[in-house]
Each structure stands twice: as structure tokens, then as C-alpha cells.
Design a protein around this motif. Structure first.
Motif, short mmCIF file in Angstrom:
data_model
loop_
_atom_site.label_atom_id
_atom_site.label_comp_id
_atom_site.label_asym_id
_atom_site.label_seq_id
_atom_site.Cartn_x
_atom_site.Cartn_y
_atom_site.Cartn_z
N MET A 1 0.85 -1.18 0.00
CA MET A 1 0.00 0.00 0.00
C MET A 1 0.89 1.24 0.00
O MET A 1 1.88 1.31 0.68
N HIS A 2 0.50 2.23 -0.76
CA HIS A 2 1.28 3.46 -0.89
C HIS A 2 0.98 4.39 0.27
O HIS A 2 -0.15 4.76 0.52
N GLU A 3 2.01 4.76 1.00
CA GLU A 3 1.88 5.73 2.09
C GLU A 3 2.18 7.12 1.53
O GLU A 3 3.24 7.33 0.95
N PRO A 4 1.26 8.08 1.70
CA PRO A 4 1.53 9.42 1.19
C PRO A 4 2.66 10.09 1.96
O PRO A 4 2.76 9.94 3.17
N GLU A 5 3.49 10.79 1.24
CA GLU A 5 4.57 11.54 1.87
C GLU A 5 4.01 12.87 2.36
O GLU A 5 2.95 13.31 1.93
N ASP A 6 4.74 13.51 3.25
CA ASP A 6 4.28 14.77 3.82
C ASP A 6 4.04 15.84 2.76
O ASP A 6 3.17 16.68 2.90
N ASN A 7 4.83 15.81 1.67
CA ASN A 7 4.70 16.85 0.66
C ASN A 7 3.69 16.51 -0.44
O ASN A 7 3.47 17.30 -1.32
N GLU A 8 3.07 15.33 -0.37
CA GLU A 8 2.06 14.96 -1.36
C GLU A 8 0.73 15.59 -0.99
O GLU A 8 0.36 15.65 0.18
N LYS A 9 0.01 16.06 -2.00
CA LYS A 9 -1.30 16.65 -1.76
C LYS A 9 -2.33 15.53 -1.63
O LYS A 9 -2.24 14.49 -2.26
N ASP A 10 -3.33 15.81 -0.83
CA ASP A 10 -4.45 14.89 -0.66
C ASP A 10 -5.19 14.80 -2.00
O ASP A 10 -5.44 15.82 -2.65
N PRO A 11 -5.56 13.58 -2.43
CA PRO A 11 -6.26 13.44 -3.72
C PRO A 11 -7.55 14.25 -3.79
O PRO A 11 -7.90 14.78 -4.85
N TYR A 12 -8.27 14.37 -2.68
CA TYR A 12 -9.49 15.18 -2.67
C TYR A 12 -9.16 16.64 -2.97
O TYR A 12 -9.84 17.28 -3.76
N ASP A 13 -8.11 17.16 -2.34
CA ASP A 13 -7.71 18.55 -2.57
C ASP A 13 -7.32 18.78 -4.02
O ASP A 13 -7.65 19.82 -4.60
N VAL A 14 -6.64 17.81 -4.61
CA VAL A 14 -6.24 17.92 -6.01
C VAL A 14 -7.47 18.00 -6.90
O VAL A 14 -7.56 18.84 -7.80
N ARG A 15 -8.48 17.16 -6.63
CA ARG A 15 -9.71 17.18 -7.43
C ARG A 15 -10.46 18.49 -7.25
O ARG A 15 -10.97 19.05 -8.22
N ILE A 16 -10.51 19.00 -6.03
CA ILE A 16 -11.18 20.28 -5.78
C ILE A 16 -10.48 21.39 -6.55
O ILE A 16 -11.12 22.25 -7.16
N GLU A 17 -9.15 21.39 -6.55
CA GLU A 17 -8.41 22.41 -7.29
C GLU A 17 -8.74 22.34 -8.77
O GLU A 17 -8.86 23.38 -9.44
N LYS A 18 -8.89 21.14 -9.30
CA LYS A 18 -9.21 20.99 -10.73
C LYS A 18 -10.60 21.53 -11.08
O LYS A 18 -10.86 21.87 -12.22
N THR A 19 -11.50 21.60 -10.10
CA THR A 19 -12.84 22.12 -10.38
C THR A 19 -12.82 23.62 -10.61
O THR A 19 -13.75 24.18 -11.17
N GLY A 20 -11.76 24.28 -10.14
CA GLY A 20 -11.70 25.73 -10.22
C GLY A 20 -12.41 26.40 -9.06
O GLY A 20 -12.62 27.62 -9.07
N CYS A 21 -12.79 25.63 -8.05
CA CYS A 21 -13.56 26.15 -6.92
C CYS A 21 -12.84 25.96 -5.59
O CYS A 21 -13.47 25.86 -4.53
N ALA A 22 -11.53 25.94 -5.62
CA ALA A 22 -10.76 25.71 -4.39
C ALA A 22 -10.99 26.82 -3.36
O ALA A 22 -11.13 26.54 -2.17
N LYS A 23 -11.05 28.07 -3.80
CA LYS A 23 -11.27 29.17 -2.85
C LYS A 23 -12.63 29.03 -2.19
O LYS A 23 -12.76 29.17 -0.96
N GLU A 24 -13.66 28.75 -2.97
CA GLU A 24 -15.00 28.59 -2.43
C GLU A 24 -15.07 27.40 -1.46
O GLU A 24 -15.72 27.48 -0.41
N ASN A 25 -14.37 26.33 -1.80
CA ASN A 25 -14.32 25.16 -0.92
C ASN A 25 -13.60 25.51 0.39
O ASN A 25 -14.07 25.15 1.47
N ASP A 26 -12.49 26.22 0.28
CA ASP A 26 -11.75 26.63 1.49
C ASP A 26 -12.63 27.52 2.38
O ASP A 26 -12.65 27.35 3.60
N ASP A 27 -13.33 28.46 1.76
CA ASP A 27 -14.22 29.35 2.53
C ASP A 27 -15.29 28.54 3.26
O ASP A 27 -15.59 28.81 4.43
#
Length: 76
Positions: A1-27
Motif C-alpha cells: 500500500m502506498h503511504e503518502p509523503e508529507d509533501n504529497e497533496k491529498d487526492p481530494y484537494d487535487v480534485r477540488i483544485e481541478k474544479t476551479g472552486c478551491a477558494k469557495e471550498n476553502d471558505d
């Protein structure tokens, strides 16, 4: 099983960024973190939903929808 490294982004965060709505999600997440009640974050939810709907055809939105559908199948 792949253990994420500290500098790897969470897959959910990556998908949210791709939507173009990361700021709205963060808010929205910050509102919930501060208030601990989704009902008190209606404005932030509306803004995120509007952004997500406006960008529904981009890759991140499609990935999130697919992930959500797979999650629903797993919980049924």
C-alpha cells in the motif's frame, strides 16, 4: 500500500483544485471549522455550489462526481 509523503497533496484537494472552486471550498470548510454547524454556512455553500455548477464540465468536477458515486455504491 502506498503511504503518502508529507509533501504529497491529498487526492481530494487535487480534485477540488481541478474544479476551479478551491477558494469557495476553502471558505466553506473554514466557515464550518469556525461555526461547527453547516446550517450557519449557507452563503458559503451557495457560492461553492454556484462555482461547482458553473464548472461542472471540467475534469475535477467529473472526478468528484465519479468518486462520489463510487462511495455511494460502497456504502449501500
Amino acid at each position: 500500500m502506498h503511504e503518502p509523503e508529507d509533501n504529497e497533496k491529498d487526492p481530494y484537494d487535487v480534485r477540488i483544485e481541478k474544479t476551479g472552486c478551491a477558494k469557495e471550498n476553502d471558505d466553506l470548510l473554514l466557515c464550518y471549522y469556525d461555526k461547527r454547524d453547516w446550517r450557519l454556512c449557507q452563503e458559503e455553500m451557495k457560492k461553492f455550489r454556484a462555482c461547482y455548477t458553473a464548472n461542472a464540465r471540467n475534469a475535477g468536477s467529473k472526478e468528484l462526481k465519479q468518486s462520489e458515486q463510487e462511495h455511494r455504491k460502497d456504502t449501500v
